[in-house]
Design an enzyme around this catalytic site. Structure first.
Site, PDB file in Angstrom:
ATOM      1  N   ALA A 270     -10.231  -6.665  11.388  1.00 12.77           N
ATOM      2  CA  ALA A 270      -9.214  -7.165  10.414  1.00 12.77           C
ATOM      3  C   ALA A 270      -8.014  -5.905  11.017  1.00 12.77           C
ATOM      4  O   ALA A 270      -6.686  -6.517  11.476  1.00 12.77           O
ATOM      5  CB  ALA A 270      -9.286  -6.721   9.097  1.00 12.77           C
ATOM      6  N   LYS A 271      -8.163  -5.078  11.470  1.00 19.00           N
ATOM      7  CA  LYS A 271      -7.576  -4.548  12.373  1.00 19.00           C
ATOM      8  C   LYS A 271      -7.172  -5.395  13.952  1.00 19.00           C
ATOM      9  O   LYS A 271      -5.513  -4.951  13.880  1.00 19.00           O
ATOM     10  CB  LYS A 271      -7.489  -3.015  11.918  1.00 19.00           C
ATOM     11  CG  LYS A 271      -7.427  -2.276  10.415  1.00 19.00           C
ATOM     12  CD  LYS A 271      -5.925  -2.008  10.409  1.00 19.00           C
ATOM     13  CE  LYS A 271      -6.295  -1.385   9.255  1.00 19.00           C
ATOM     14  NZ  LYS A 271      -5.012  -1.671   8.152  1.00 19.00           N
TER      15      LYS A 271
ATOM     16  N   GLY B 131       0.660  -1.311   0.212  1.00 23.34           N
ATOM     17  CA  GLY B 131      -0.271   0.418  -0.247  1.00 23.34           C
ATOM     18  C   GLY B 131       0.689   0.799   0.106  1.00 23.34           C
ATOM     19  O   GLY B 131       0.582   2.169   0.815  1.00 23.34           O
ATOM     20  N   ALA B 132       1.781   1.044  -1.251  1.00 21.49           N
ATOM     21  CA  ALA B 132       2.535   1.953  -0.713  1.00 21.49           C
ATOM     22  C   ALA B 132       2.535   3.393  -2.035  1.00 21.49           C
ATOM     23  O   ALA B 132       3.495   4.488  -1.840  1.00 21.49           O
ATOM     24  CB  ALA B 132       5.115   1.325  -1.219  1.00 21.49           C
ATOM     25  N   SER B 133       1.808   3.797  -3.283  1.00 20.47           N
ATOM     26  CA  SER B 133       2.110   4.449  -3.134  1.00 20.47           C
ATOM     27  C   SER B 133       1.116   5.941  -3.155  1.00 20.47           C
ATOM     28  O   SER B 133       0.877   6.997  -4.206  1.00 20.47           O
ATOM     29  CB  SER B 133       0.733   3.815  -4.740  1.00 20.47           C
ATOM     30  OG  SER B 133      -0.435   4.283  -4.338  1.00 20.47           O
TER      31      SER B 133
ATOM     32  N   ASN C 211       0.829  -2.476   5.358  1.00 21.73           N
ATOM     33  CA  ASN C 211       0.068  -0.904   4.972  1.00 21.73           C
ATOM     34  C   ASN C 211      -0.853  -1.345   4.579  1.00 21.73           C
ATOM     35  O   ASN C 211      -2.381  -0.673   5.238  1.00 21.73           O
ATOM     36  CB  ASN C 211       1.292   0.180   4.846  1.00 21.73           C
ATOM     37  CG  ASN C 211       0.803   1.153   4.661  1.00 21.73           C
ATOM     38  OD1 ASN C 211      -0.168   1.910   5.802  1.00 21.73           O
ATOM     39  ND2 ASN C 211       0.531   1.554   3.776  1.00 21.73           N
TER      40      ASN C 211
ATOM     41  N   TYR D 253     -13.458  -4.028   9.024  1.00 19.45           N
ATOM     42  CA  TYR D 253     -12.071  -3.441   9.231  1.00 19.45           C
ATOM     43  C   TYR D 253     -11.451  -3.294  10.752  1.00 19.45           C
ATOM     44  O   TYR D 253     -10.104  -3.312  10.316  1.00 19.45           O
ATOM     45  CB  TYR D 253     -12.580  -1.716   9.288  1.00 19.45           C
ATOM     46  CG  TYR D 253     -11.060  -0.622   8.679  1.00 19.45           C
ATOM     47  CD1 TYR D 253      -9.996  -1.067   7.565  1.00 19.45           C
ATOM     48  CD2 TYR D 253     -11.453   0.253   9.713  1.00 19.45           C
ATOM     49  CE1 TYR D 253      -8.860  -0.781   7.638  1.00 19.45           C
ATOM     50  CE2 TYR D 253      -9.808   0.639   9.385  1.00 19.45           C
ATOM     51  CZ  TYR D 253      -8.890   0.031   8.759  1.00 19.45           C
ATOM     52  OH  TYR D 253      -7.943   1.145   8.086  1.00 19.45           O
TER      53      TYR D 253
END
Length: 242
Positions: free
Chosen positions: A145-146, A13-15, A78, A142
């Site tokens: 999951a976190k 998730g780096a962009s 991430n 969410y």
């Protein structure tokens, strides 16, 4: 770690957002950064690979190829997916999608670089969780999951405690990314709702979250493992009532 102690780090998730801010921070410190994202970004300070991390088979193949191409010293898990739904509207297909994107790449990516880190006796794993684990509306999937990311952190830290590899988590509060602002523009009801939960009365900046992650990736954090750091302007300790 300094410029003379170059490491190679993998970020999913780096962009954009926190992932991109972290990539810039690590690259500025002299490290090699490899990122994974669905779309390419010309301004990425390293090698950016396009991959659909919702596809478990493609994800496995991508990680295998990268682990043969690079000797990774750490990973930042991430990538994330949010599908807000109230309890009465939660459907298992959407729930499964959120769990798969948030959790499967974290396991697959970490597994793919684990052998090399063990062999070198040094490694860093940072899992990105969220303030929502403490409770939030419309976040059944969410937040679950976190919360699992925190569980991964504690379990993996115990397994790897004597290998030189540390495992920690960062749980950001409301952070002013482009996506967040698109959904919560200035003056909106959403903005006010989020601000009301933060004692500092402001949102975090992606680079502020990235700074904490970068610390956990450093030699200075060598005696810290299994921990979750909330970077949230005080939101996790609650609002002051006068």
């Amino acid at each position: 770690m300094g410029v003379n102690d170059e490491k190679t780090f993998l970020i999913t998730g780096a962009s954009k957002g926190i992932g991109l801010a972290l990539a810039h921070r690590l690259a500025a410190a002299g490290h090699q950064v490899v990122g994974l994202a669905r779309s390419a970004n010309d301004g990425f300070p390293g090698t950016l690979i396009s991959a659909d991390l919702a596809d478990a088979k493609q994800t496995h193949q991508t990680f295998e190829q990268l682990s043969q191409r690079f000797s990774f010293d750490g990973i930042v898990n991430n990538v994330g997916l949010v599908k807000p739904q109230r309890l009465g509207e939660v459907d298992v297909t959407s729930f499964e999608d959120v769990m798969r994107v948030n959790l499967f790449p974290a396991i697959q990516g970490t597994q793919s670089i684990l052998t090399g880190m063990k062999a070198r006796g040094w490694g860093r794993i940072v899992n990105i969780s969220s303030l929502t684990v403490l409770g939030s509306i419309e976040r059944t999937a969410y937040a679950a999951a976190k919360a699992a990311m925190i569980s991964f952190t504690r379990n993996w830290a115990l397994e790897l405690a004597q290998t030189g590899i540390t495992v920690n988590a960062v749980a950001p509060g409301p952070t002013e990314t482009a996506l967040f602002r698109a959904n919560n523009p200035p003056g909106s009801v959403g903005e006010e709702r989020y601000l009301s939960s933060v004692p500092m009365k402001r949102f975090g900046q992606p680079d502020e979250i990235a700074a904490t992650i970068a610390f956990l990736m450093s030699d200075d954090a060598a005696f810290m493992t299994g921990q979750t750091l909330f970077v949230d302007g005080g939101a996790s300790i609650g609002k002051l009532i006068f």
